[in-house]
Design a protein around this motif. Sequence first.
Motif, PDB file in Angstrom:
ATOM      1  N   GLY A   1      38.953  54.882 107.171  1.00 27.55           N
ATOM      2  CA  GLY A   1      39.798  55.726 106.320  1.00 27.55           C
ATOM      3  C   GLY A   1      40.347  54.969 105.129  1.00 27.55           C
ATOM      4  O   GLY A   1      40.383  55.481 104.011  1.00 27.55           O
ATOM      5  N   ILE A   2      40.764  53.726 105.354  1.00 25.53           N
ATOM      6  CA  ILE A   2      41.274  52.893 104.264  1.00 25.53           C
ATOM      7  C   ILE A   2      40.166  52.605 103.260  1.00 25.53           C
ATOM      8  O   ILE A   2      40.379  52.662 102.045  1.00 25.53           O
ATOM      9  N   THR A   3      38.970  52.321 103.773  1.00 28.89           N
ATOM     10  CA  THR A   3      37.823  52.070 102.896  1.00 28.89           C
ATOM     11  C   THR A   3      37.566  53.268 101.999  1.00 28.89           C
ATOM     12  O   THR A   3      37.388  53.126 100.785  1.00 28.89           O
ATOM     13  N   ILE A   4      37.570  54.454 102.575  1.00 29.34           N
ATOM     14  CA  ILE A   4      37.318  55.681 101.808  1.00 29.34           C
ATOM     15  C   ILE A   4      38.382  55.868 100.731  1.00 29.34           C
ATOM     16  O   ILE A   4      38.061  56.177  99.575  1.00 29.34           O
ATOM     17  N   GLU A   5      39.642  55.674 101.080  1.00 30.27           N
ATOM     18  CA  GLU A   5      40.721  55.844 100.100  1.00 30.27           C
ATOM     19  C   GLU A   5      40.635  54.801  98.983  1.00 30.27           C
ATOM     20  O   GLU A   5      40.887  55.117  97.814  1.00 30.27           O
ATOM     21  N   MET A   6      40.279  53.566  99.314  1.00 28.98           N
ATOM     22  CA  MET A   6      40.116  52.522  98.297  1.00 28.98           C
ATOM     23  C   MET A   6      38.939  52.843  97.373  1.00 28.98           C
ATOM     24  O   MET A   6      39.006  52.604  96.164  1.00 28.98           O
TER      25      MET A   6
ATOM     26  N   ILE B   1      38.026  43.255 103.800  1.00 28.70           N
ATOM     27  CA  ILE B   1      37.965  42.958 102.363  1.00 28.70           C
ATOM     28  C   ILE B   1      36.516  42.918 101.907  1.00 28.70           C
ATOM     29  O   ILE B   1      36.167  43.463 100.860  1.00 28.70           O
ATOM     30  N   VAL B   2      35.649  42.302 102.702  1.00 26.52           N
ATOM     31  CA  VAL B   2      34.214  42.258 102.375  1.00 26.52           C
ATOM     32  C   VAL B   2      33.642  43.667 102.376  1.00 26.52           C
ATOM     33  O   VAL B   2      32.920  44.055 101.453  1.00 26.52           O
ATOM     34  N   ALA B   3      33.972  44.454 103.393  1.00 22.37           N
ATOM     35  CA  ALA B   3      33.447  45.819 103.476  1.00 22.37           C
ATOM     36  C   ALA B   3      33.883  46.643 102.271  1.00 22.37           C
ATOM     37  O   ALA B   3      33.069  47.295 101.619  1.00 22.37           O
ATOM     38  N   ILE B   4      35.163  46.615 101.976  1.00 25.09           N
ATOM     39  CA  ILE B   4      35.677  47.425 100.872  1.00 25.09           C
ATOM     40  C   ILE B   4      35.086  46.967  99.546  1.00 25.09           C
ATOM     41  O   ILE B   4      34.661  47.788  98.732  1.00 25.09           O
TER      42      ILE B   4
ATOM     43  N   GLU C   1      32.157  65.556  86.736  1.00 21.90           N
ATOM     44  CA  GLU C   1      32.944  65.972  87.903  1.00 21.90           C
ATOM     45  C   GLU C   1      33.964  64.904  88.277  1.00 21.90           C
ATOM     46  O   GLU C   1      35.098  65.222  88.637  1.00 21.90           O
ATOM     47  N   LEU C   2      33.569  63.639  88.210  1.00 27.81           N
ATOM     48  CA  LEU C   2      34.475  62.551  88.577  1.00 27.81           C
ATOM     49  C   LEU C   2      35.633  62.428  87.597  1.00 27.81           C
ATOM     50  O   LEU C   2      36.739  62.066  87.990  1.00 27.81           O
ATOM     51  N   MET C   3      35.401  62.736  86.322  1.00 23.14           N
ATOM     52  CA  MET C   3      36.467  62.637  85.314  1.00 23.14           C
ATOM     53  C   MET C   3      37.605  63.616  85.588  1.00 23.14           C
ATOM     54  O   MET C   3      38.738  63.366  85.213  1.00 23.14           O
ATOM     55  N   HIS C   4      37.318  64.716  86.251  1.00 28.75           N
ATOM     56  CA  HIS C   4      38.347  65.716  86.520  1.00 28.75           C
ATOM     57  C   HIS C   4      39.287  65.269  87.624  1.00 28.75           C
ATOM     58  O   HIS C   4      40.334  65.876  87.824  1.00 28.75           O
ATOM     59  N   GLY C   5      38.915  64.216  88.336  1.00 29.79           N
ATOM     60  CA  GLY C   5      39.802  63.666  89.354  1.00 29.79           C
ATOM     61  C   GLY C   5      40.025  64.556  90.552  1.00 29.79           C
ATOM     62  O   GLY C   5      41.023  64.442  91.238  1.00 29.79           O
ATOM     63  N   ASP C   6      39.090  65.477  90.808  1.00 30.10           N
ATOM     64  CA  ASP C   6      39.201  66.379  91.952  1.00 30.10           C
ATOM     65  C   ASP C   6      39.012  65.579  93.234  1.00 30.10           C
ATOM     66  O   ASP C   6      37.948  65.001  93.465  1.00 30.10           O
ATOM     67  N   ASN C   7      40.041  65.532  94.074  1.00 36.53           N
ATOM     68  CA  ASN C   7      39.992  64.736  95.301  1.00 36.53           C
ATOM     69  C   ASN C   7      38.842  65.176  96.219  1.00 36.53           C
ATOM     70  O   ASN C   7      38.235  64.352  96.893  1.00 36.53           O
TER      71      ASN C   7
ATOM     72  N   LYS D   1      37.901  55.869  96.612  1.00 38.77           N
ATOM     73  CA  LYS D   1      38.351  56.961  95.739  1.00 38.77           C
ATOM     74  C   LYS D   1      39.255  56.423  94.632  1.00 38.77           C
ATOM     75  O   LYS D   1      39.128  56.834  93.467  1.00 38.77           O
ATOM     76  N   ALA D   2      40.149  55.507  94.965  1.00 41.13           N
ATOM     77  CA  ALA D   2      41.021  54.902  93.951  1.00 41.13           C
ATOM     78  C   ALA D   2      40.193  54.134  92.929  1.00 41.13           C
ATOM     79  O   ALA D   2      40.500  54.156  91.729  1.00 41.13           O
ATOM     80  N   SER D   3      39.146  53.471  93.382  1.00 40.17           N
ATOM     81  CA  SER D   3      38.266  52.719  92.468  1.00 40.17           C
ATOM     82  C   SER D   3      37.522  53.648  91.526  1.00 40.17           C
ATOM     83  O   SER D   3      37.361  53.347  90.347  1.00 40.17           O
ATOM     84  N   ILE D   4      37.068  54.784  92.049  1.00 35.37           N
ATOM     85  CA  ILE D   4      36.396  55.768  91.189  1.00 35.37           C
ATOM     86  C   ILE D   4      37.358  56.216  90.098  1.00 35.37           C
ATOM     87  O   ILE D   4      37.006  56.235  88.909  1.00 35.37           O
ATOM     88  N   ASN D   5      38.561  56.591  90.481  1.00 31.03           N
ATOM     89  CA  ASN D   5      39.543  57.050  89.507  1.00 31.03           C
ATOM     90  C   ASN D   5      39.781  55.982  88.444  1.00 31.03           C
ATOM     91  O   ASN D   5      39.832  56.279  87.245  1.00 31.03           O
ATOM     92  N   PHE D   6      39.916  54.723  88.867  1.00 28.83           N
ATOM     93  CA  PHE D   6      40.140  53.633  87.925  1.00 28.83           C
ATOM     94  C   PHE D   6      38.946  53.469  86.983  1.00 28.83           C
ATOM     95  O   PHE D   6      39.114  53.408  85.760  1.00 28.83           O
ATOM     96  N   LEU D   7      37.741  53.415  87.533  1.00 29.89           N
ATOM     97  CA  LEU D   7      36.541  53.176  86.709  1.00 29.89           C
ATOM     98  C   LEU D   7      36.218  54.332  85.771  1.00 29.89           C
ATOM     99  O   LEU D   7      35.688  54.121  84.693  1.00 29.89           O
ATOM    100  N   VAL D   8      36.549  55.547  86.189  1.00 27.26           N
ATOM    101  CA  VAL D   8      36.230  56.717  85.364  1.00 27.26           C
ATOM    102  C   VAL D   8      37.342  57.050  84.387  1.00 27.26           C
ATOM    103  O   VAL D   8      37.075  57.397  83.239  1.00 27.26           O
ATOM    104  N   ASN D   9      38.588  56.935  84.811  1.00 25.25           N
ATOM    105  CA  ASN D   9      39.692  57.457  84.005  1.00 25.25           C
ATOM    106  C   ASN D   9      40.601  56.411  83.373  1.00 25.25           C
ATOM    107  O   ASN D   9      41.393  56.753  82.512  1.00 25.25           O
ATOM    108  N   LYS D  10      40.502  55.166  83.779  1.00 28.77           N
ATOM    109  CA  LYS D  10      41.429  54.146  83.264  1.00 28.77           C
ATOM    110  C   LYS D  10      40.783  53.107  82.356  1.00 28.77           C
ATOM    111  O   LYS D  10      41.476  52.495  81.545  1.00 28.77           O
ATOM    112  N   VAL D  11      39.484  52.871  82.525  1.00 31.68           N
ATOM    113  CA  VAL D  11      38.812  51.850  81.712  1.00 31.68           C
ATOM    114  C   VAL D  11      37.474  52.369  81.190  1.00 31.68           C
ATOM    115  O   VAL D  11      36.873  53.277  81.764  1.00 31.68           O
TER     116      VAL D  11
END
Length: 186
Positions: free
Chosen positions: A136-141, A13-16, A36-42, A143-153
Amino acid sequence: MAAKELINVIRPIVAISTYITFTALAMYEHPECHEELMHGDNNYFEMFVQEVRRYYPFTPFLGARVHKDFVWNQYEFKKGVLVLLDVYGMNHDSQIWSDPDEFRPGRFKEQKDRTFSFIPQGGGDPGKGHRCPGEGITIEMMKASINFLVNKVDFEVPEQDLTYSLSRIPTLPESGFIMKNIRKKL
Protein backbone atom coordinates in the motif's frame (compact mmCIF):
# COMPACT_ATOMS: atom_id res chain seq x y z
CA MET A 1 18.42 -8.79 15.08
CA ALA A 2 19.81 -5.35 14.18
CA ALA A 3 20.96 -6.60 10.77
CA LYS A 4 17.54 -8.11 10.08
CA GLU A 5 15.80 -4.86 11.00
CA LEU A 6 18.22 -2.86 8.84
CA ILE A 7 17.35 -5.10 5.88
CA ASN A 8 13.66 -4.48 6.63
CA VAL A 9 14.34 -0.74 6.24
CA ILE A 10 16.45 -1.03 3.08
CA ARG A 11 14.27 -3.53 1.21
CA PRO A 12 11.20 -1.26 0.86
CA ILE A 13 13.39 1.64 -0.25
CA VAL A 14 14.78 -0.52 -3.07
CA ALA A 15 11.29 -1.70 -4.03
CA ILE A 16 9.79 1.78 -4.06
CA SER A 17 12.71 3.32 -5.98
CA THR A 18 12.53 0.52 -8.56
CA TYR A 19 8.79 0.99 -9.02
CA ILE A 20 9.22 4.78 -9.28
CA THR A 21 11.84 4.23 -12.00
CA PHE A 22 9.37 2.04 -13.90
CA THR A 23 6.64 4.65 -13.33
CA ALA A 24 8.81 7.29 -15.01
CA LEU A 25 9.64 4.84 -17.82
CA ALA A 26 5.93 4.08 -18.33
CA MET A 27 5.12 7.79 -18.53
CA TYR A 28 7.87 8.18 -21.13
CA GLU A 29 6.97 5.09 -23.17
CA HIS A 30 3.22 5.72 -23.05
CA PRO A 31 2.68 9.44 -23.70
CA GLU A 32 -0.95 8.69 -24.60
CA CYS A 33 -1.55 8.48 -20.83
CA HIS A 34 -0.05 11.90 -20.09
CA GLU A 35 -3.24 13.94 -20.51
CA GLU A 36 -5.17 11.76 -18.06
CA LEU A 37 -2.29 11.91 -15.58
CA MET A 38 -2.15 15.73 -15.75
CA HIS A 39 -5.70 15.94 -14.40
CA GLY A 40 -4.53 14.33 -11.18
CA ASP A 41 -7.51 11.98 -10.97
CA ASN A 42 -6.69 9.59 -8.11
CA ASN A 43 -8.66 6.78 -9.82
CA TYR A 44 -6.56 7.09 -12.97
CA PHE A 45 -3.36 7.36 -10.91
CA GLU A 46 -4.36 4.11 -9.19
CA MET A 47 -5.07 2.34 -12.51
CA PHE A 48 -1.80 3.62 -14.01
CA VAL A 49 0.21 2.48 -10.98
CA GLN A 50 -1.38 -0.96 -11.00
CA GLU A 51 -0.64 -1.33 -14.70
CA VAL A 52 3.00 -0.30 -14.13
CA ARG A 53 3.23 -2.97 -11.43
CA ARG A 54 1.70 -5.56 -13.76
CA TYR A 55 3.50 -4.64 -16.99
CA TYR A 56 7.03 -3.88 -15.79
CA PRO A 57 9.07 -6.54 -13.98
CA PHE A 58 10.16 -5.43 -10.52
CA THR A 59 11.07 -9.07 -10.08
CA PRO A 60 10.70 -11.53 -12.94
CA PHE A 61 10.62 -14.50 -10.57
CA LEU A 62 10.83 -15.51 -6.93
CA GLY A 63 12.59 -18.56 -5.57
CA ALA A 64 12.11 -20.64 -2.44
CA ARG A 65 13.01 -24.04 -1.08
CA VAL A 66 10.26 -26.50 -0.22
CA HIS A 67 10.21 -26.97 3.57
CA LYS A 68 7.92 -30.00 3.69
CA ASP A 69 6.74 -32.52 1.07
CA PHE A 70 3.29 -31.70 -0.34
CA VAL A 71 1.12 -32.16 -3.43
CA TRP A 72 -0.50 -29.25 -5.25
CA ASN A 73 -2.55 -29.63 -8.43
CA GLN A 74 -1.38 -33.23 -8.72
CA TYR A 75 2.28 -32.17 -8.66
CA GLU A 76 4.58 -33.42 -5.92
CA PHE A 77 6.86 -30.92 -4.22
CA LYS A 78 9.71 -32.59 -2.31
CA LYS A 79 11.45 -31.09 0.70
CA GLY A 80 14.63 -29.19 -0.24
CA VAL A 81 13.74 -28.64 -3.91
CA LEU A 82 14.20 -25.10 -5.25
CA VAL A 83 11.01 -23.81 -6.84
CA LEU A 84 10.54 -20.65 -8.89
CA LEU A 85 7.39 -18.58 -9.19
CA ASP A 86 7.19 -16.89 -12.59
CA VAL A 87 5.92 -13.47 -11.48
CA TYR A 88 6.47 -11.85 -14.89
CA GLY A 89 4.82 -14.79 -16.63
CA MET A 90 1.72 -14.60 -14.44
CA ASN A 91 1.45 -10.84 -14.91
CA HIS A 92 1.65 -11.43 -18.70
CA ASP A 93 -0.47 -14.58 -18.93
CA SER A 94 -3.14 -14.29 -21.65
CA GLN A 95 -5.40 -16.65 -19.68
CA ILE A 96 -5.48 -14.06 -16.87
CA TRP A 97 -5.01 -10.76 -18.75
CA SER A 98 -6.45 -9.74 -22.11
CA ASP A 99 -3.73 -8.38 -24.42
CA PRO A 100 -1.09 -8.83 -21.68
CA ASP A 101 1.73 -7.29 -23.70
CA GLU A 102 -0.14 -4.00 -24.12
CA PHE A 103 0.11 -1.24 -21.52
CA ARG A 104 -3.52 -0.43 -20.66
CA PRO A 105 -4.25 1.18 -17.28
CA GLY A 106 -8.00 0.94 -18.00
CA ARG A 107 -7.88 -2.81 -17.38
CA PHE A 108 -7.89 -1.93 -13.66
CA LYS A 109 -11.11 0.10 -13.90
CA GLU A 110 -13.13 -2.89 -12.76
CA GLN A 111 -12.37 -4.17 -9.29
CA LYS A 112 -11.77 -7.90 -9.49
CA ASP A 113 -10.45 -10.29 -6.92
CA ARG A 114 -6.82 -10.55 -8.02
CA THR A 115 -5.51 -11.97 -4.75
CA PHE A 116 -3.53 -14.70 -6.52
CA SER A 117 -3.61 -13.60 -10.19
CA PHE A 118 -1.88 -10.23 -9.71
CA ILE A 119 1.32 -10.78 -7.80
CA PRO A 120 3.82 -7.96 -8.30
CA GLN A 121 4.55 -7.95 -4.56
CA GLY A 122 3.45 -11.43 -3.58
CA GLY A 123 0.12 -13.19 -3.60
CA GLY A 124 -2.70 -13.79 -1.20
CA ASP A 125 -4.29 -11.78 1.56
CA PRO A 126 -1.63 -9.74 3.42
CA GLY A 127 -3.34 -10.57 6.70
CA LYS A 128 -3.25 -14.33 6.11
CA GLY A 129 -0.61 -15.16 3.52
CA HIS A 130 2.46 -13.72 1.91
CA ARG A 131 1.85 -10.42 0.27
CA CYS A 132 4.21 -7.55 0.94
CA PRO A 133 2.90 -5.50 3.87
CA GLY A 134 4.48 -2.41 2.27
CA GLU A 135 2.45 -2.78 -0.92
CA GLY A 136 0.00 0.00 0.00
CA ILE A 137 2.83 2.40 0.82
CA THR A 138 4.53 1.54 -2.46
CA ILE A 139 1.35 2.31 -4.40
CA GLU A 140 0.86 5.65 -2.63
CA MET A 141 4.51 6.64 -3.21
CA MET A 142 4.16 5.77 -6.91
CA LYS A 143 1.04 7.95 -7.16
CA ALA A 144 2.84 10.84 -5.44
CA SER A 145 5.75 10.40 -7.87
CA ILE A 146 3.40 10.54 -10.86
CA ASN A 147 1.87 13.76 -9.57
CA PHE A 148 5.35 15.25 -9.05
CA LEU A 149 6.70 14.19 -12.47
CA VAL A 150 3.59 15.28 -14.36
CA ASN A 151 2.47 18.39 -12.51
CA LYS A 152 5.46 19.84 -10.65
CA VAL A 153 8.46 19.53 -12.98
CA ASP A 154 9.38 19.52 -16.63
CA PHE A 155 12.29 17.43 -17.86
CA GLU A 156 13.82 15.89 -20.93
CA VAL A 157 14.77 12.27 -21.43
CA PRO A 158 18.05 11.94 -23.34
CA GLU A 159 18.80 8.96 -25.54
CA GLN A 160 19.72 6.00 -23.36
CA ASP A 161 19.35 2.23 -23.04
CA LEU A 162 15.94 1.64 -21.48
CA THR A 163 15.91 -2.12 -22.05
CA TYR A 164 15.81 -4.43 -19.06
CA SER A 165 16.76 -8.02 -18.43
CA LEU A 166 14.43 -10.61 -16.95
CA SER A 167 17.42 -12.35 -15.38
CA ARG A 168 18.14 -9.61 -12.80
CA ILE A 169 16.45 -8.99 -9.47
CA PRO A 170 15.47 -6.28 -9.03
CA THR A 171 15.05 -5.51 -12.69
CA LEU A 172 15.89 -2.00 -13.87
CA PRO A 173 16.44 -0.32 -17.24
CA GLU A 174 20.10 -0.64 -18.25
CA SER A 175 20.60 3.14 -18.03
CA GLY A 176 18.43 3.53 -14.97
CA PHE A 177 16.18 6.37 -16.08
CA ILE A 178 18.18 9.49 -16.87
CA MET A 179 16.46 12.88 -16.98
CA LYS A 180 18.06 16.20 -17.88
CA ASN A 181 17.06 19.87 -17.87
CA ILE A 182 14.83 19.31 -14.86
CA ARG A 183 13.01 22.48 -13.91
CA LYS A 184 10.10 23.44 -11.71
CA LYS A 185 6.84 24.12 -13.53
CA LEU A 186 5.66 27.70 -13.28
